[in-house]
Design an enzyme around this catalytic site. Structure first.
Site, PDB file in Angstrom:
ATOM      1  N   CYS A 129       0.949  -1.191   0.068  1.00  0.00           N
ATOM      2  CA  CYS A 129       0.085  -0.150  -0.014  1.00  0.00           C
ATOM      3  C   CYS A 129       0.843   1.178  -0.021  1.00  0.00           C
ATOM      4  CB  CYS A 129      -0.784   0.110   1.188  1.00  0.00           C
ATOM      5  SG  CYS A 129      -1.844   1.275   1.593  1.00  0.00           S
TER       6      CYS A 129
ATOM      7  N   CYS B 142      -1.024   3.791  -6.259  1.00  0.00           N
ATOM      8  CA  CYS B 142      -2.109   3.182  -5.271  1.00  0.00           C
ATOM      9  C   CYS B 142      -2.169   1.762  -5.766  1.00  0.00           C
ATOM     10  CB  CYS B 142      -3.201   3.985  -5.316  1.00  0.00           C
ATOM     11  SG  CYS B 142      -4.516   3.084  -4.363  1.00  0.00           S
TER      12      CYS B 142
HETATM   13  N1  DGL Z   1      -3.906   0.872  -1.794  1.00  0.00           N
HETATM   14  C1  DGL Z   1      -3.568   1.932  -1.251  1.00  0.00           C
HETATM   15  C2  DGL Z   1      -2.394   2.544  -1.913  1.00  0.00           C
HETATM   16  O1  DGL Z   1      -1.692   1.996  -2.396  1.00  0.00           O
HETATM   17  C3  DGL Z   1      -4.380   2.538  -0.407  1.00  0.00           C
HETATM   18  C4  DGL Z   1      -6.039   2.848  -0.742  1.00  0.00           C
HETATM   19  C5  DGL Z   1      -6.694   3.514   0.026  1.00  0.00           C
HETATM   20  O2  DGL Z   1      -7.084   2.813   1.047  1.00  0.00           O
HETATM   21  O3  DGL Z   1      -6.973   4.834   0.185  1.00  0.00           O
HETATM   22  O4  DGL Z   1      -2.155   3.793  -1.722  1.00  0.00           O
END
Ligand code: DGL
Length: 263
Positions: free
Chosen positions: A69, A180
């Site tokens: 993430c 993301c």
């Molecule tokens: N998948 C996450 C990222 O790579 C976060 C998305 C979220 O929870 O807002 O930033």
């Protein structure tokens, strides 16, 4: 055991690449879906979740933790590394460096959550690796939530994506970084928008680079049974049902359990 976590489903794109690269390793995937999205939360909140989940994965015997993430990585990877000095910790950061190195037009863009878009760490990455190119930072509120709902063909999302991408493409941007992990599941929307322009822009996704980094750091490659245990802070059924909806049918065949945990 390798622990992989995300605010929800986005990190499954990284897990998919990790399982392909380390087919004999055992994985725990932790989806913090009850607290998703992270992208509109404060840095202090995200840090507290990352540290709690990191402790849980360490106590579960993980010898490596992949923070799948970008938002969690920019907010808390330093704190996680300081807390778990004997565990290999791999973070996911927007692919600013490969995009800047490969851009021909010298114009790149990064699509990210609000928290990543305004983070010091992203600003630092740009200073360190993209001084010679112009960088558009584009926050995409709501996109991760639509992926969480497996609403991958939402018409408002297609419109919103076109409204964000077309001006970039018209200005000559030729590398668009998926900043993301949820956005890896939106390439079927983003790529056709790119295909309508004539500058041959490329989407930059770092999932496979992260998997290569994990292979370099993984000590017990070759051991393990190649199993995947899914954990979620929300409904287990939602998580298991999401796999085919996200096109992860093969990954689904490796899952041996799915449970809800209170962390
Ligand atoms: N998948 C996450 C990222 O790579 C976060 C998305 C979220 O929870 O807002 O930033």
């Amino acid at each position: 055991m390798i622990g992989v976590f995300d605010s929800g489903l986005g990190g499954l794109s990284v897990l998919d690449a990790l399982v392909a690269a380390l087919p004999n390793a055992d994985f725990i995937y932790f989806a913090d879906s009850a607290n998703s999205p992270y992208g509109n939360k404060s840095e202090a909140f995200i840090q507290s979740r990352v540290l709690a989940i990191g402790d849980y994965l360490a106590d579960s015997g993980c010898t490596m933790i992949v923070v799948a993430c970008n938002t969690a990585t920019v907010a808390a990877i330093q704190a996680l590394r300081s807390r778990h000095t004997s565990i290999a910790i791999v973070g996911v950061e927007p692919g600013i460096k490969p995009a800047a190195l490969s851009s021909v037009s010298r114009k790149i863009a990064v699509l990210a959550t609000e928290a990543t878009a305004k983070s010091d760490r992203l600003a630092h990455l740009i200073t360190a690796h993209a001084q010679a190119v112009s960088v558009d930072i584009v926050a995409c509120p709501g996109w991760a939530t639509l992926v969480e709902q497996c609403d991958l063909n939402d018409s408002s999302l297609t419109k919103d994506a076109a409204a964000r991408l077309l001006p970039l493409l018209e200005s000559g941007v030729d590398r668009i970084v998926l900043g993301c992990t949820h956005y890896s599941f939106l390439t079927h929307i983003l790529q056709p928008i790119i295909d309508t322009s004539d500058n041959n822009a490329t989407l930059v996704d770092v999932s496979e680079a992260i998997a290569r980094q994990a292979v370099r750091l993984h000590q017990d490659n070759g051991r393990g049974g190649g199993s995947i245990r899914l954990l979620t802070t929300d409904q287990p059924k939602r998580l298991i049902d999401a796999l085919p909806l996200l096109g992860l049918d093969l990954l689904a065949t490796r899952v041996h359990s799915v449970e809800r945990v209170a962390v």
